[in-house]
Write an enzyme that holds these catalytic residues in place. Structure first.
Site, PDB file in Angstrom:
ATOM      1  N   ALA A  65       0.862  -1.178   0.000  1.00  0.00           N
ATOM      2  CA  ALA A  65       0.000   0.000   0.000  1.00  0.00           C
ATOM      3  C   ALA A  65       0.901   1.230   0.000  1.00  0.00           C
ATOM      4  O   ALA A  65       2.057   1.157   0.445  1.00  0.00           O
ATOM      5  CB  ALA A  65      -0.893  -0.022   1.224  1.00  0.00           C
ATOM      6  N   GLU A 113      -0.483  -9.555  -0.083  1.00  0.00           N
ATOM      7  CA  GLU A 113      -1.898  -9.815   0.235  1.00  0.00           C
ATOM      8  C   GLU A 113      -2.730  -9.953  -1.048  1.00  0.00           C
ATOM      9  O   GLU A 113      -3.674 -10.732  -1.107  1.00  0.00           O
ATOM     10  CB  GLU A 113      -2.432  -8.708   1.150  1.00  0.00           C
ATOM     11  CG  GLU A 113      -1.825  -8.821   2.549  1.00  0.00           C
ATOM     12  CD  GLU A 113      -2.055  -7.616   3.431  1.00  0.00           C
ATOM     13  OE1 GLU A 113      -1.820  -6.480   2.970  1.00  0.00           O
ATOM     14  OE2 GLU A 113      -2.486  -7.797   4.591  1.00  0.00           O
ATOM     15  N   GLU A 133       4.961  -4.886   7.219  1.00  0.00           N
ATOM     16  CA  GLU A 133       4.161  -3.890   7.938  1.00  0.00           C
ATOM     17  C   GLU A 133       4.623  -3.617   9.369  1.00  0.00           C
ATOM     18  O   GLU A 133       4.671  -2.469   9.796  1.00  0.00           O
ATOM     19  CB  GLU A 133       2.682  -4.312   7.978  1.00  0.00           C
ATOM     20  CG  GLU A 133       1.961  -4.144   6.649  1.00  0.00           C
ATOM     21  CD  GLU A 133       1.966  -5.383   5.791  1.00  0.00           C
ATOM     22  OE1 GLU A 133       2.880  -6.238   5.958  1.00  0.00           O
ATOM     23  OE2 GLU A 133       1.074  -5.521   4.943  1.00  0.00           O
TER      24      GLU A 133
END
Ligand code: HXC
Length: 254
Positions: A65, A113, A133
């Protein structure tokens, strides 16, 4: 049609590319919006039999992301962003067509993911995988804490999730995170070859098998077996079942 997603239909095999190569295909709000549109279109397209997801350029599948976009978020905005990502990954998972991730480079965080929301993963020898993360002070938020243990088992998943270690394609193969590793130049050809095998099979049968495999994971065995029985029965109302079985019988008579 979209800025950050490219879609091409090659004789019934859709190639969906995440297209932000300058940012290693990081997922920002625009990519998420384009992806929702594109996936809705794919799901409704009877002329798409199989989907291949890959990243534009030769360096990255999806490097996660977008960190620049996430950095200023507050808790409420963070949760909303996570839910949006979960929704998009679930749209990929729930596509009626089988979905192959052709992992051409970095598959990190939200990129890993995305790969694990696909039905299977074919990796270039250059691909790298991980859930970095925790190193950024966040949990994986696009389904990784749930799909990764289901795919590769709790021990190995927790290892990757807690250590933020980046692993290469060979290690990903050992972990069961990918299903095949090939030379970078052979990646798309291999993915197309796998897609064509699925295309040759009965489309309805393949889609029903996918539904059984997906729904079965969530359900107790007895319920899952009932899904299977219903799907199996439904196939007997199709032309493909009658023709394909008759073809087999005719061939064996010669
Ligand atoms: C925003 C990113 C990015 C990301 C790379 N870029 N990854 N931008 N978000 N996730 C951008 C860089 O800023 C840079 O832009 C360009 O892509 C090239 O990257 P470099 O870092 O210069 O390349 P390199 O040195 O080769 O390193 C590659 C890399 C590194 C190892 C992949 O970029 C990296 O560590 N990226 C972050 C990976 C990551 O932590 N992903 C998880 C994100 S969190 P400029 O403009 O400088 O050229 C996540 C959470 C999901 O995914 C769930 C949320 C709820």
């Amino acid at each position: 049609m979209w800025n950050t997603v490219l879609l091409e239909n090659k004789e019934g095999i859709a190639i969906l590319k995440i297209n932000r190569p300058k940012a290693l295909n990081a997922l920002n709000a625009e990519v998420m919006s384009d992806l929702q549109d594109c996936l809705t279109k794919i799901a409704a397209d009877a002329f798409i039999d199989v989907v291949i997801i890959t990243g534009e350029g030769d360096r990255s599948f999806v490097a996660g992301a977008d960190i620049g976009q996430m950095q200023p978020l507050n808790a409420e905005e963070g949760a909303a962003w996570g839910r949006l990502g979960q929704k998009v990954m679930t749209m990929i998972e729930n596509l009626p067509q089988p979905v192959i991730a052709a992992v051409n480079g970095f598959a990190l965080g939200g990129g890993n993911e995305m790969a694990i929301a696909c039905d299977m993963r074919i990796a270039s020898e250059k691909a790298k995988f991980g859930q970095p993360e925790v190193g950024l002070g966040i949990t994986p938020g696009f389904g990784g804490t749930q799909r990764l243990p289901r795919l590769i088992g709790p021990g190995r998943a927790r290892y990757l999730l807690y250590t933020a270690e980046i692993i290469d394609a060979q290690k990903a193969l050992e972990f069961g995170l990918v299903d095949m590793v090939v030379a970078p130049e052979a990646l798309m050809e291999t993915a197309m070859g796998v897609a064509k095998k699925m295309q040759k099979a009965g489309k309805f049968a393949v889609q029903q098998t996918k539904q059984c495999a997906l729904r079965g994971v969530e359900a107790p065995l007895t319920t899952a077996l009932e899904f299977e029985a219903q799907a199996f029965g439904l196939c007997f109302s199709t032309e493909a079942q009658k023709t394909n079985m008759q073809n087999f019988l005719n061939k064996n008579k010669k």
